[in-house]
Design a protein around this motif. Structure first.
Motif, short mmCIF file in Angstrom:
data_model
loop_
_atom_site.label_atom_id
_atom_site.label_comp_id
_atom_site.label_asym_id
_atom_site.label_seq_id
_atom_site.Cartn_x
_atom_site.Cartn_y
_atom_site.Cartn_z
N MET A 1 0.70 -1.18 -0.03
CA MET A 1 0.08 -0.01 -0.14
C MET A 1 0.90 1.28 0.05
SD MET A 1 -3.50 0.88 2.11
CE MET A 1 -4.20 0.77 0.83
N ILE A 2 0.66 2.18 -0.63
CA ILE A 2 1.34 3.64 -1.02
C ILE A 2 0.97 4.30 0.32
CG2 ILE A 2 -0.30 4.77 -2.12
CD1 ILE A 2 1.90 5.87 -3.91
N LYS A 3 2.02 5.01 0.82
CA LYS A 3 2.05 5.73 2.17
C LYS A 3 1.67 7.18 1.70
CE LYS A 3 5.89 3.01 3.65
NZ LYS A 3 7.41 2.72 3.78
N LYS A 4 0.70 7.42 1.76
CA LYS A 4 -0.41 8.60 1.29
C LYS A 4 0.23 9.78 2.19
CE LYS A 4 -3.74 7.41 -1.62
NZ LYS A 4 -3.54 7.71 -2.86
N HIS A 5 0.63 9.56 3.22
CA HIS A 5 1.03 10.63 4.08
C HIS A 5 2.43 11.34 3.69
CE1 HIS A 5 2.66 7.24 6.16
NE2 HIS A 5 3.36 8.01 6.77
N LEU A 6 3.19 10.32 3.11
CA LEU A 6 4.71 10.58 2.61
C LEU A 6 4.53 11.28 1.32
CD1 LEU A 6 6.44 7.63 3.98
CD2 LEU A 6 6.42 9.88 4.90
N LEU B 104 14.53 4.31 -5.25
CA LEU B 104 13.41 4.66 -6.16
C LEU B 104 12.18 3.24 -5.93
CD1 LEU B 104 15.72 5.22 -9.30
CD2 LEU B 104 14.27 6.91 -7.79
N PHE B 105 10.93 3.77 -6.61
CA PHE B 105 9.89 2.87 -6.23
C PHE B 105 9.11 2.79 -7.67
CE2 PHE B 105 10.73 4.41 -2.10
CZ PHE B 105 10.82 3.22 -1.34
N TYR B 106 8.35 1.45 -7.90
CA TYR B 106 7.57 1.36 -9.10
C TYR B 106 6.43 0.56 -8.30
CZ TYR B 106 9.29 -2.87 -10.08
OH TYR B 106 9.67 -4.50 -9.80
N PHE B 107 5.10 0.60 -9.12
CA PHE B 107 3.98 -0.14 -8.80
C PHE B 107 4.11 -1.54 -9.80
CE2 PHE B 107 1.90 3.55 -7.24
CZ PHE B 107 1.50 3.17 -5.97
N LYS B 108 3.75 -2.52 -9.08
CA LYS B 108 3.65 -3.58 -9.99
C LYS B 108 2.60 -4.46 -9.37
CE LYS B 108 5.82 -7.97 -11.63
NZ LYS B 108 6.85 -8.70 -11.95
N SER B 109 1.54 -4.68 -10.09
CA SER B 109 0.24 -5.34 -9.62
C SER B 109 -0.12 -4.74 -8.39
CB SER B 109 0.41 -6.79 -9.43
OG SER B 109 0.86 -7.56 -10.43
N ASN B 110 -0.17 -3.35 -8.30
CA ASN B 110 -0.81 -2.61 -6.88
C ASN B 110 0.21 -2.78 -5.95
OD1 ASN B 110 -2.82 -1.28 -8.33
ND2 ASN B 110 -4.29 -2.96 -8.05
N ILE B 111 1.33 -3.40 -5.66
CA ILE B 111 2.23 -3.46 -4.93
C ILE B 111 3.56 -2.70 -5.32
CG2 ILE B 111 3.81 -5.03 -3.74
CD1 ILE B 111 1.58 -7.43 -4.58
N ILE B 112 3.86 -2.07 -4.11
CA ILE B 112 4.99 -0.88 -4.01
C ILE B 112 6.47 -2.04 -4.20
CG2 ILE B 112 6.47 0.75 -3.26
CD1 ILE B 112 3.94 2.13 -2.19
N ASN B 113 7.37 -1.75 -5.19
CA ASN B 113 8.38 -2.45 -5.23
C ASN B 113 9.56 -1.20 -5.36
OD1 ASN B 113 7.75 -5.23 -5.97
ND2 ASN B 113 6.40 -4.03 -7.14
N PHE C 122 8.75 6.58 -8.58
CA PHE C 122 8.53 7.42 -8.05
C PHE C 122 9.07 7.54 -6.78
CE2 PHE C 122 5.71 3.87 -6.48
CZ PHE C 122 5.56 4.11 -5.20
N ILE C 123 9.30 8.56 -5.91
CA ILE C 123 10.00 8.67 -4.53
C ILE C 123 8.91 9.07 -3.49
CG2 ILE C 123 12.44 8.94 -5.55
CD1 ILE C 123 12.12 12.14 -4.91
N TYR C 124 9.18 9.36 -2.22
CA TYR C 124 8.38 9.86 -1.23
C TYR C 124 9.09 11.28 -0.94
CZ TYR C 124 6.05 5.37 -0.55
OH TYR C 124 5.23 4.14 -0.92
N SER C 125 8.21 12.15 -0.67
CA SER C 125 8.31 13.59 -0.15
C SER C 125 9.64 13.48 0.59
CB SER C 125 7.32 14.26 -0.26
OG SER C 125 6.52 13.97 0.98
#
Length: 169
Positions: A1-6, A42-51, A87-90
């Motif tokens: 799950m993506i960390k929305k607060h970040l 660095l991150f990317y989505f694969k099948s709705n999972i953050i990798n 993507f990265i986190y803020s």
């Protein structure tokens, strides 16, 4: 799950495979294109999972990069990364006082110096001379406001999501 607060920030995109040895084309959305390689992880989505994305080699080619991703050694495996956003986190970005990111400008309310509400920033255009804020009020047409500090952009309140401009409706 993506960390929305970040606040995830998209900074690039992996494109098509290049050759047969597991390389991919990649576009960087950072202002200085090579800066994308300074961020880790660095991150990317694969099948709705953050990798996590581990780039082990890269080469600069005209207006894009060739990247070699860890454990990707053939064209078929490289094709699995086609069109993946990077993507990265803020919290990975170190900002100095009064610095802000373009994505923090989006959805800011725009007021002129007479306190008239002009609209909300919906997009930012990059041009050769200066950037342009695209501002929209309700369903009205867009207003284009040049992003020229001091002369037009008078004040930016990131925490209040408010920008004061020297601009007439």
């Amino acid at each position: 799950m993506i960390k929305k607060h970040l606040n995830p920030i998209i900074i690039g995109k992996i494109c098509s495979p290049y050759g047969i040895l597991g390389w991919n084309k990649m576009f960087s959305f950072t202002e200085n294109k090579k800066s994308i390689f300074k961020y880790s992880p660095l991150f990317y989505f694969k099948s709705n999972i953050i990798n996590s994305l581990k780039i082990v080699q890269w080469k600069s080619i005209k207006n894009y990069f060739l990247i070699k991703i860890k454990n990707v050694n053939d064209r078929n495996t490289a094709s699995l990364f086609t069109n993946k956003k990077i993507f990265i986190y803020s919290n990975q970005i170190q900002k100095k006082n009064n610095e802000y990111l373009w994505n923090e400008i989006l959805l800011c309310k725009i007021f002129n110096i007479n306190k008239n509400f002009l609209g909300i920033v919906v997009k930012i255009l990059r041009t050769y001379t200066n950037d342009i804020l695209i501002v929209k009020k309700n369903n009205c047409k867009e207003i284009l406001i040049p992003f020229i500090k001091k002369k037009i952009i008078k004040r930016i309140h990131i925490k209040k999501k408010k920008i004061i401009v020297n601009w007439r409706e």
